[in-house]
Design a protein around this motif. Structure first.
Motif: not given
Ligand code: 8NA
Ligand code: MG
Ligand code: MG
Ligand code: MG
Length: 312
Positions: A261-286
């Motif tokens: 939600r943070f990544a998407i609310r930052a606006g702009g290139d939302t799919d790509t920023v959220a894809a990169m952030a999601g990969a990190l969050a998923g890699a950490h939390s599972g």
């Protein structure tokens, strides 16, 4: 152990796809609210991905096919000529996935028989500095053994389309961060001041060092998405999107839904920023920590499971 290794590998790939799918409808929009994103997350439609997931799957398949056989050197895990063609073929099969303008021209040339080194220089003589090398790079973290190897593989995977130093730094930054996120136990606290330095060391460039210093400061100041976007940028260039994604992860470690939600609310290139952030969050939390209702609606779920299990 194996269970957590597979859960983290699934988390990395599904987190990437989930960020892409949830972010895509909000690309370029301002004033996106938490409620808008939650409505999207709780819907019933199939969640369609864009170029980010399409090319991450191509890279995962490439790595997957080259796992077996004789022990490989780091560079041997990627055949650049084959990978360039595989990326271009994925574009040709589904050109409507939302590809960038420059990379589209390169792919046209590559499928017509031009060697990738020539094709990409014909479009941008200095290489593309778009975030396309970073958006798809996360699977590299599943096969690279250490930071040095992850960085080398990240560069090799990116350079077939993105030869500009900033695009390569972006891919290295994202891949090394994903590698470090995989290595942390899901319950371990993540502190920006400790997490960022090894990432910073892997991208020796004044621009990237400054950006990553700002990421630490913004994480510690608990910056909101609008401040983060204003400070770090939120566009399709690698330097103005990869640091923002890292910040989204560091602002809400252990809470993948809040990171997205943070990544998407930052606006702009939302799919790509959220894809990169999601990969990190998923890699950490599972995988098991990702919002399950949304995960079950991902268009590419079958392939994501297949490659996560194989590469784990
Ligand atoms: P790319 O390599 O075409 O780069 C993206 C854009 O950056 C190019 O089209 C140029 O406008 C600009 N650019 C890159 N390098 C240079 C250079 N050296 N000189 C001048 N301009 C340059 O494609 P990519 O794969 O890096 O792009 C990834 C992004 O495109 C992702 O966001 C992806 O989702 C997709 N996309 C983005 C948007 C958006 O507006 N946010 C919309 C549709 C698709
Ligand atoms: Mg996209
Ligand atoms: Mg690793
Ligand atoms: Mg995008």
């Amino acid at each position: 152990d194996d269970t957590s290794r597979i859960d983290k590998a699934r988390g990395l790939l599904f987190g990437l796809a989930l960020g892409d799918c949830l972010g895509a409808p909000f690309e370029g929009r301002s004033g996106v609210t938490e409620a808008d994103i939650i409505a999207m997350q709780n819907g019933t439609d199939l969640l369609r991905h864009t170029d980010d997931t399409a090319l991450a799957l191509v890279l995962a398949r490439h790595l997957s096919r080259r796992l077996g056989g004789t022990p490989r050197t780091a560079t041997g895990r990627i055949d650049a000529d084959v990978l360039a063609l595989e990326f271009a073929e994925a574009w040709r099969a589904e050109p409507w996935r939302g590809y960038g303008g420059g990379v589209t021209k390169s792919f046209e040339l590559i499928v017509a028989g031009t060697a990738w080194r020539e094709a990409i220089r014909a479009v941008f003589p200095d290489g593309s500095f778009g975030n396309g090398g970073a958006m798809r790079v996360a699977p590299i973290a599943l096969v690279g053994g250490d930071v040095r190897e992850v960085a080398e593989l990240a560069r090799r995977s990116a350079e077939v389309t993105h030869a500009h130093p900033d695009a390569l730094h972006g891919a290295v930054c994202q891949a090394v961060a994903a590698h470090l996120a995989l290595e942390l136990a899901p319950t371990e606290p993540v502190r920006a001041r400790e997490f960022v330095p090894p990432v910073r060391q892997a991208v020796p460039s004044p621009l990237w060092e400054d950006k990553l210093d700002r990421v630490v400061e913004l994480a510690e100041q608990e910056a909101d998405p609008a401040e983060a976007a204003a400070e770090l940028g939120n566009d399709v260039s690698a330097p103005a999107s990869v640091p923002l994604a890292l910040l989204a992860f560091l602002r809400h470690p252990g809470r993948p839904d809040a990171t997205l939600r943070f990544a998407i609310r930052a606006g702009g290139d939302t799919d790509t920023v959220a894809a990169m952030a999601g990969a990190l969050a998923g890699a950490h939390s599972g995988y098991t920590a990702l919002p399950s209702h949304a995960v079950s609606r991902l268009e590419a779920a079958k392939d994501l499971h297949l490659y996560a299990e194989h590469l784990a």
